[in-house]
Design an enzyme around this catalytic site. Structure first.
Site, PDB file in Angstrom:
ATOM      1  N   HIS A 256       0.920  -1.236  -0.120  1.00 26.45           N
ATOM      2  CA  HIS A 256      -0.085  -0.009   0.018  1.00 26.45           C
ATOM      3  C   HIS A 256       1.061   1.221  -0.054  1.00 26.45           C
ATOM      4  O   HIS A 256       0.763   2.008  -0.875  1.00 26.45           O
ATOM      5  CB  HIS A 256      -0.892  -0.023   1.267  1.00 26.45           C
ATOM      6  CG  HIS A 256      -1.832   1.076   1.219  1.00 26.45           C
ATOM      7  ND1 HIS A 256      -3.090   1.022   0.603  1.00 26.45           N
ATOM      8  CD2 HIS A 256      -1.862   2.475   2.055  1.00 26.45           C
ATOM      9  CE1 HIS A 256      -3.501   2.383   0.926  1.00 26.45           C
ATOM     10  NE2 HIS A 256      -2.951   3.035   1.633  1.00 26.45           N
ATOM     11  N   HIS A 271       3.151   6.264  -1.944  1.00 26.94           N
ATOM     12  CA  HIS A 271       3.782   7.370  -1.580  1.00 26.94           C
ATOM     13  C   HIS A 271       5.277   7.218  -1.789  1.00 26.94           C
ATOM     14  O   HIS A 271       5.891   8.018  -0.916  1.00 26.94           O
ATOM     15  CB  HIS A 271       3.202   7.405  -0.017  1.00 26.94           C
ATOM     16  CG  HIS A 271       1.868   7.477   0.292  1.00 26.94           C
ATOM     17  ND1 HIS A 271       1.303   9.064   0.045  1.00 26.94           N
ATOM     18  CD2 HIS A 271       1.091   6.628   0.645  1.00 26.94           C
ATOM     19  CE1 HIS A 271      -0.058   8.780   0.321  1.00 26.94           C
ATOM     20  NE2 HIS A 271      -0.099   7.325   0.866  1.00 26.94           N
ATOM     21  N   LYS A 321      -5.108   9.895  -8.812  1.00 24.09           N
ATOM     22  CA  LYS A 321      -4.692  10.117  -7.577  1.00 24.09           C
ATOM     23  C   LYS A 321      -4.616  11.636  -7.146  1.00 24.09           C
ATOM     24  O   LYS A 321      -3.796  12.297  -7.752  1.00 24.09           O
ATOM     25  CB  LYS A 321      -3.054   9.542  -7.254  1.00 24.09           C
ATOM     26  CG  LYS A 321      -2.711   9.974  -5.759  1.00 24.09           C
ATOM     27  CD  LYS A 321      -3.114   9.151  -4.765  1.00 24.09           C
ATOM     28  CE  LYS A 321      -2.334   9.257  -3.491  1.00 24.09           C
ATOM     29  NZ  LYS A 321      -2.821   8.166  -2.299  1.00 24.09           N
TER      30      LYS A 321
END
Length: 389
Positions: A256, A271, A321
Site C-alpha cells: 500500500h 507514496h 490520485k
C-alpha cells in the site's frame, strides 16, 4: 541460524539480476559509466563500541549476514545535522551520536533520521521538473512533462537498499480484491531487503528508539535482538491481510505505502518516489502538477526542483490520485524507519513535526493507519502542512 541469516548468495544474485533486467527494459543501464559520481557511502552502523577487526556480530550472537555488495563496517559512523545530502569521499562522518532515550520526542527522532539519511543530492544524483501548481479539485493537467528527468543508474547498482527495494515493486497485484500469490523467491526478496535496511543508520536508530520508548508489538516489548526486530518488521510490513473485505489476502503495508493500490476506482497509497520514477519510465504514471502546502506567513517558500517533500497529483494507469505527498530523494531505509517509529510508538494521526531540510522548513503530519488489530500497517504517509524558510 536465524530465519533472516540463511539467505544464500545465489538468492542475492537472483535479486540483482532481476533488478538489472527490469531496469534494462526501461532503458536504465546499470553498467553505464558513472566515473563522475562521488563514491557512495558504505552501510552505516550505529553502535557505541570502538572499531573492531573481528567479524560483525549480530546481537543474538550470530555472525551478521554479509552483503553481496560489500562487507559491513564495524566502525561506528553517522551523519551529524550539518552533513551534506549524501556522504562522499571528502566527508568524514562523526564516530558517534546521542542515542535516543525515553525523553526523545518524535520531532527530535525524525530530525535525527533525516540527518542520518544518505539521501540523494538533487541536480546531481537526480533531477526533477515540478512545472506548475494546481488546486486538488482542478482536473486540468498542469504538467506537460514527467516529474523526473533523470536518476543516476549507479544509485540502483551501488546501494543495496535501493537494489533490494526495487526487486519488491513488481511482486503485487495493484487491484484490491485480487488475492496475492507470494512465491518463495518473493519471500527471499523480502528478507534480503530487511537484511540490507537493518545495516543502515536510520533503521538502527529506529530500533533503538522503539526500545527506548518501551514500544510493544503483539503484547511483547520490542526485543534488542536485530533478528527479532526483523521478524517484527516482516510482520508489520509484509504479512498479508484483506483490504477489500472479501476475505481475499490482497494487501500488505509495504504494498500500500510503497507500491500503491487501486480501490473503488481511485489510487490508494503510492507514496514512494522510486516507484513513481520507475512507473513514469514505463509510461504508467502521468504527473499532472504539484499542490502547494498551506501558507504559514509571508516567508512561505516557493516549491522548486530541489524540494525534498512534494504534494502531487497524478494518474496511474489512467486512475486518479488527486492528492499524494511523498519524500523525494530519500533512501528506502529512511521511510521504513520513519513509518515504523510512527506505527510502534504513536497514534494514527496528529503526529505533527517540523523538519529542517537544510534551511527550508516543512511542517508535516506523519499519519499511520493501523490494520488487523493494530498489528499491521494500513497506510503511512506525510501530510504537508506548511513549507517556509
Amino acid at each position: 541460524m536465524g530465519f533472516f541469516d540463511d539467505l544464500k548468495a545465489a538468492a542475492i544474485e537472483k535479486v540483482k539480476e532481476k533488478v538489472k533486467e527490469e531496469l534494462a527494459e526501461l532503458g536504465i543501464d546499470l553498467d553505464e559509466d558513472d566515473a563522475d559520481e562521488a563514491p557512495e557511502p558504505e552501510p552505516e552502523e550505529i553502535a557505541a563500541e570502538e572499531a573492531s577487526s573481528t567479524p560483525a556480530q549480530d546481537d543474538d550472537g550470530g555472525e551478521r549476514p554479509v552483503s553481496a555488495w560489500s562487507t559491513p563496517l564495524n566502525v561506528t559512523t553517522s551523519l551529524p545535522p550539518s552533513a551534506p545530502a549524501v556522504a562522499s569521499s571528502n566527508y568524514s562522518p562523526s564516530t558517534s551520536f546521542p542515542r535516543p532515550d525515553a525523553d526523545t520526542t518524535f520531532n527530535e527522532a525524525v530530525q535525527k533520521l533525516w540527518d542520518l539519511d544518505a539521501r540523494l543530492i538533487p541536480n546531481q544524483n537526480y533531477k526533477i521538473d515540478v512545472q506548475s501548481s494546481k488546486h486538488p479539485c482542478n482536473k486540468e493537467d498542469a504538467a506537460e512533462e514527467p516529474l523526473f528527468t533523470y536518476v543516476k543508474p549507479a544509485v540502483f547498482r551501488k546501494r543495496p537498499t535501493f537494489t533490494t527495494f526495487v526487486a519488491l515493486l513488481n511482486n503485487y497485484s495493484a487491484y484490491t480484491g485480487e488475492e496475492e500469490d507470494v512465491t518463495e523467491q518473493e519471500l527471499q526478496e523480502n528478507r534480503a531487503f530487511l537484511n540490507e535496511v537493518m545495516k543502515t543508520a536510520p533503521m538502527k536508530y529506529c530500533h533503538q528508539y522503539c526500545i527506548a520508548k518501551g514500544c510493544t508489538y503483539k503484547g511483547k516489548e520490542i526485543s534488542g535482538s536485530e533478528s527479532e526486530f526483523k521478524r517484527t518488521l516482516d510482520s508489520i510490513w509484509f504479512e498479508l491481510y484483506s483490504r477489500s473485505g472479501r476475505r481475499n489476502m490482497d494487501s500488505s503495508g509495504f504494498e500500500h505505502v510503497f507500491v500503491g493500490e487501486v480501490k473503488n476506482g481511485q489510487v490508494s497509497g503510492f507514496h514512494n518516489w522510486i516507484m513513481f520514477y520507475l512507473e513514469e519510465k514505463r509510461g504508467n504514471v502521468d504527473f499532472r502538477g504539484y499542490i502547494k502546502p498551506k501558507c504559514r506567513d509571508s516567508s512561505t517558500a516557493e516549491t522548486n526542483d530541489d524540494d525534498p517533500v512534494l504534494t502531487l497529483q497524478f494518474r496511474w494507469n489512467g486512475v486518479e490520485k488527486f492528492v499524494g505527498t511523498c519524500f523525494i530523494g530519500v533512501t528506502p531505509e529512511f521511510e521504513m524507519a520513519l513509518y515504523t517509529m510512527a506505527f510502534l510508538a504513536y497514534e494514527e494521526d496528529e503526529n505533527v513535526i517540523t523538519l529542517d531540510a537544510g534551511g527550508e522548513m516543512f511542517d508535516l503530519n506523519v499519519k499511520c493507519h493501523k490494520y488487523d488489530r493494530n498489528t499491521k500497517v494500513g497506510s503511512c504517509y506525510v501530510e504537508a502542512l506548511a513549507h517556509y524558510e
